[in-house]
Enzyme design. Structure first.
Site, mmCIF file in Angstrom:
data_model
loop_
_atom_site.group_PDB
_atom_site.id
_atom_site.type_symbol
_atom_site.label_atom_id
_atom_site.label_comp_id
_atom_site.label_asym_id
_atom_site.label_seq_id
_atom_site.Cartn_x
_atom_site.Cartn_y
_atom_site.Cartn_z
ATOM 1 C CG HIS A 158 -0.353 0.234 2.517
ATOM 2 N ND1 HIS A 158 0.010 -0.799 3.363
ATOM 3 C CD2 HIS A 158 -0.048 1.376 3.178
ATOM 4 C CE1 HIS A 158 0.505 -0.293 4.471
ATOM 5 N NE2 HIS A 158 0.483 1.020 4.386
ATOM 6 C CG ASP A 193 0.067 -4.185 2.706
ATOM 7 O OD1 ASP A 193 0.289 -3.578 1.643
ATOM 8 O OD2 ASP A 193 -0.115 -3.611 3.793
ATOM 9 C CB SER A 269 3.300 1.625 6.016
ATOM 10 O OG SER A 269 2.045 1.240 6.473
#
Length: 456
Positions: A158, A193, A269
């Site tokens: 993402h 992911d 992230s």
């Protein structure tokens, strides 16, 4: 100030500062800018299958002037552990330390010095011309780490998703010594992911990958990342709070994750989560800040266990895609609690079957409700999807328990490989077909907000 609430996670934002959600990025509108070991993985999935599926926000972070100041203004009592700054270039000082592990616990100072050169900040930028003909820039940020000495970098899918959709979006990887490189996406997979980038560099210091299957609750862990896109190379510590959490992110991706109370924020992230010996045992991905009822929460961070994605990262690096991914050849949906009151079991209902698929060959039918795989119960489509993805590969033979017209059957299925051809074989199911597609339960289908069902 306004609060932007996106699937149980809210970003702090200002109406005028240009902070945007999606990647969690910041938009600059200015023109021109000691316990026994865990049981084997397959035996332990029952815990995952019944775990509460939380909806968590992904941690792409804000980049650009003002992001950190805004966060600290809203959180004045929070302290952030960051690296000492080099006065000449405003970057953390990097010590020359060989990246190796002995298996012994390191002090936080040793762990930081050993791994700092292996951690990177990632900036995603795009340039566009607005309504007035002015050139505007937008940026988002994340974290990552070095996978190999010849320039392969790991991050979350993402974080770099926009670059896959738009050729004008650029990716920059920065190191603590101020080196910066343009990066390209080698391979990416949304279901887990993860993404692998490539920069033109050699002699890099890769991290050492650990064994996440040996983690125990209470074990000390550390994160190094890029919170808010500005506080790069920040070290935070905590512990493993829980294992085998079945988590659904705000992009409707369900994965097995480990839970930690390490302080993580937008921008973390894709960054590494280390054990006390300095080995990477997870990839920081999401956090939960409020419950479905609106109750605020703190210290609920989530990371992808590194063992779950080691083979995937290797495939992405070597082939650009994931080989051997299992595919059941169906699309399906949940059985709602309301329908279960009529005696229909919880599970994953089959709404379409691919022509020539392994499911079709095994005799599966539209309307079947899948309730178990190899004796492991599944109570939803997300539980089925996560079980197949984490425990099986293409070519494996499984026993699928289905309920058909109130009769329980066991089907033997040899899983297909998931690829464009097998996915394309599944017929489309129109929304207006609900209740008319041949199901066994008189049209009691739980179509969530008209959304198209999942593929497995």
């Amino acid at each position: 100030m306004t609060y932007q609430n996106d699937h149980d996670f809210h970003f702090y934002s200002s109406e005028n500062d240009g902070y945007r959600g999606g990647l969690g990025g910041y938009t600059d509108p200015t023109p021109g800018q000691s316990q026994p070991p865990r049981p084997p993985k397959k035996d332990g999935f029952a815990t995952k299958a019944v775990a509460l599926a939380l909806t968590c926000a992904l941690l792409g972070g804000g980049a650009g002037a003002g992001g950190a100041a805004l966060y600290l203004h809203l959180n004045p009592q929070q302290t952030v552990a960051s690296a000492p700054l080099n006065q000449e270039n405003n970057a953390p000082t990097v010590s020359t330390v060989v990246n190796q592990t002995t298996g012994k616990a390191l002090t936080p100072e040793q762990l930081y010095a050993q791994n700092l050169a292996s951690c990177v900040g990632i900036t995603i930028s795009t340039t566009a011309v607005n309504f007035y003909g002015q050139t505007t820039t937008a940026a988002a940020s994340g974290s990552g780490f070095v996978l190999s000495a010849d320039g392969y970098i790991v991050t979350n899918y993402h974080v770099i998703e926009d670059a896959l959709k738009d050729d004008s979006v650029t990716i920059e990887v920065s190191f603590a010594n101020s080196d910066k490189y343009a990066a390209k996406v080698v391979g990416a997979e949304k279901e887990n992911d993860v993404a692998v980038l490539k920069i033109e560099a050699t002699g890099l210091r890769p991290v050492v990958l650990g064994d996440s299957d040996q983690l125990v609750v209470g074990q000390t862990v550390y994160a190094i990342g890029n919170p808010l896109g500005e506080l790069t190379y920040t070290l935070t510590d905590g512990m493993v709070s829980a294992l085998d959490r079945l988590i659904t992110t705000d992009e409707s991706v369900t994965m097995n994750m480990l839970q930690t109370n390490c302080a993580i924020n937008p921008g973390n992230s894709g960054g590494p989560l280390f054990d006390a010996s300095g080995k990477v045992i997870g990839i920081v991905t999401a956090k939960q800040t409020r419950s479905s009822s609106g109750v605020s929460a703190e210290g609920l961070g989530f990371a992808i266990p590194i063992n779950d994605v080691k083979a995937i990262l290797s495939d992405l690096k070597d082939f650009g895609y994931v080989t051997g991914r299992p595919f059941l050849g169906i699309s399906g949906q949940n059985i709602s609690e309301a329908i279960q009151r009529y005696g229909i079991p919880a599970g994953a209902e089959v709404v379409a079957i691919g022509e020539g698929s392994c499911a079709q060959k095994a005799g599966m039918q539209v309307g079947d409700i899948i309730t178990a795989v190899d004796g492991t119960a599944v109570d939803s489509q997300s539980a089925l999807s996560a079980l197949l993805a984490s425990e099986y590969k293409a070519g494996d033979t499984i026993q699928v328990t289905v309920v058909r017209q109130q009769e329980e059957l066991t089907l033997t299925v040899t899983l297909d490989e998931r690829n464009e051809k097998t996915e394309a074989a599944i017929p489309e199911v129109e929304q207006n077909q609900q209740g008319q597609n041949g199901g066994s339960y008189g049209g009691y289908y739980d179509w969530p907000y008209g959304a198209f069902p999942y593929f497995w």
